[in-house]
Motif scaffolding. Structure first.
Motif, PDB file in Angstrom:
ATOM      1  N   ALA A 177      28.985 -18.386  -5.193  1.00 51.72           N
ATOM      2  CA  ALA A 177      28.637 -18.900  -6.516  1.00 51.72           C
ATOM      3  C   ALA A 177      29.825 -19.639  -7.115  1.00 51.72           C
ATOM      4  N   SER A 178      29.526 -20.450  -8.098  1.00 57.04           N
ATOM      5  CA  SER A 178      30.560 -21.235  -8.768  1.00 57.04           C
ATOM      6  C   SER A 178      30.557 -20.917 -10.252  1.00 57.04           C
ATOM      7  N   HIS A 205      31.240 -22.891 -12.490  1.00 59.08           N
ATOM      8  CA  HIS A 205      30.781 -24.089 -13.200  1.00 59.08           C
ATOM      9  C   HIS A 205      29.258 -24.211 -13.214  1.00 59.08           C
ATOM     10  N   ARG A 206      28.562 -23.320 -12.525  1.00 57.01           N
ATOM     11  CA  ARG A 206      27.101 -23.400 -12.476  1.00 57.01           C
ATOM     12  C   ARG A 206      26.465 -22.112 -12.978  1.00 57.01           C
ATOM     13  N   LEU A 207      27.010 -21.596 -14.059  1.00 54.06           N
ATOM     14  CA  LEU A 207      26.497 -20.350 -14.614  1.00 54.06           C
ATOM     15  C   LEU A 207      25.211 -20.590 -15.393  1.00 54.06           C
ATOM     16  N   ARG A 208      24.321 -19.615 -15.347  1.00 59.31           N
ATOM     17  CA  ARG A 208      23.076 -19.666 -16.117  1.00 59.31           C
ATOM     18  C   ARG A 208      22.952 -18.379 -16.913  1.00 59.31           C
TER      19      ARG A 208
END
Length: 198
Positions: free
Chosen positions: A170-171, A173-176
């Motif tokens: 996971a990154s 910068h791509r949190l949800r």
């Protein structure tokens, strides 16, 4: 500058363990191990009184120690082992043996005059019987109610999280945003598990 001289190690054809070994099970479990903490925090000996009405005193074969059975069930649940896995791991895990009041000899060479490991099928049948008679509901209430009284657990919590570390690709910068499901009250949980058992 001279190199340090080191004598060559002798060649042994095989590793010969000591003929007699003394193992103190109490020393094998570190002071802050989770099993030691559970053992100090929860008095599981109350299970004797809870299950007494399920057994007869005059007929039938002797029952396995209910406290040891409960401890085995706790190990299976806490460490996510099936009964088969638990019984494979138990003889080599000092912490598990200590938690159940056993030692290496009692598992490898059972003696009817000393504590022994109950048969795996006894564990399965006992768990089913206890579930039918609400023993696990009582146990859940017995453990959770003091936590609520001490302020460790709130009875109206709507979200929960643990500290389990999970490896993920996971990154940052791509949190949800994650919508948390509500945690059901103890009474609802027990009612739901009772319906599932039926």
């Amino acid at each position: 500058m001279e190199r340090e001289q080191i004598m060559k190690a002798p060649k042994h054809p095989s590793t010969q363990p000591r003929l007699f070994q003394v193992i103190d099970m109490e020393e094998r479990v570190p002071p802050h191990h989770i099993l030691r903490q559970i053992n100090e925090a929860v008095d599981v000996s109350v299970i004797h009184d809870w299950v007494a009405p399920l057994y007869t005193e005059k007929t039938g074969r002797p029952a396995a120690d209910p406290e040891r059975l409960l401890r085995l069930m706790l190990l299976s649940y806490l460490f996510d082992h099936s009964e088969r896995e638990l019984y494979e791991i138990l003889p080599v895990h000092a912490g598990y043996l200590w938690f159940c009041g056993l030692d290496v000899e009692s598992v490898l060479h059972p003696d009817p005059h000393h504590p022994t490991l109950p048969d795996r099928t006894t564990l399965v049948k006992t768990r089913k019987r206890w579930r039918q008679h609400g023993i696990f509901d009582r146990l859940m209430t017995y453990v959770v109610d003091p936590c609520i009284a001490a302020g460790l657990v709130s009875p109206d919590v709507h979200a929960a999280a643990d500290g389990t570390q999970v490896r993920a690709n996971a990154s940052i910068h791509r949190l949800r945003e994650v919508k948390l499901a509500p945690v059901e009250p103890l009474e609802d949980y027990l009612a739901r598990t009772a319906r599932e058992d039926e």
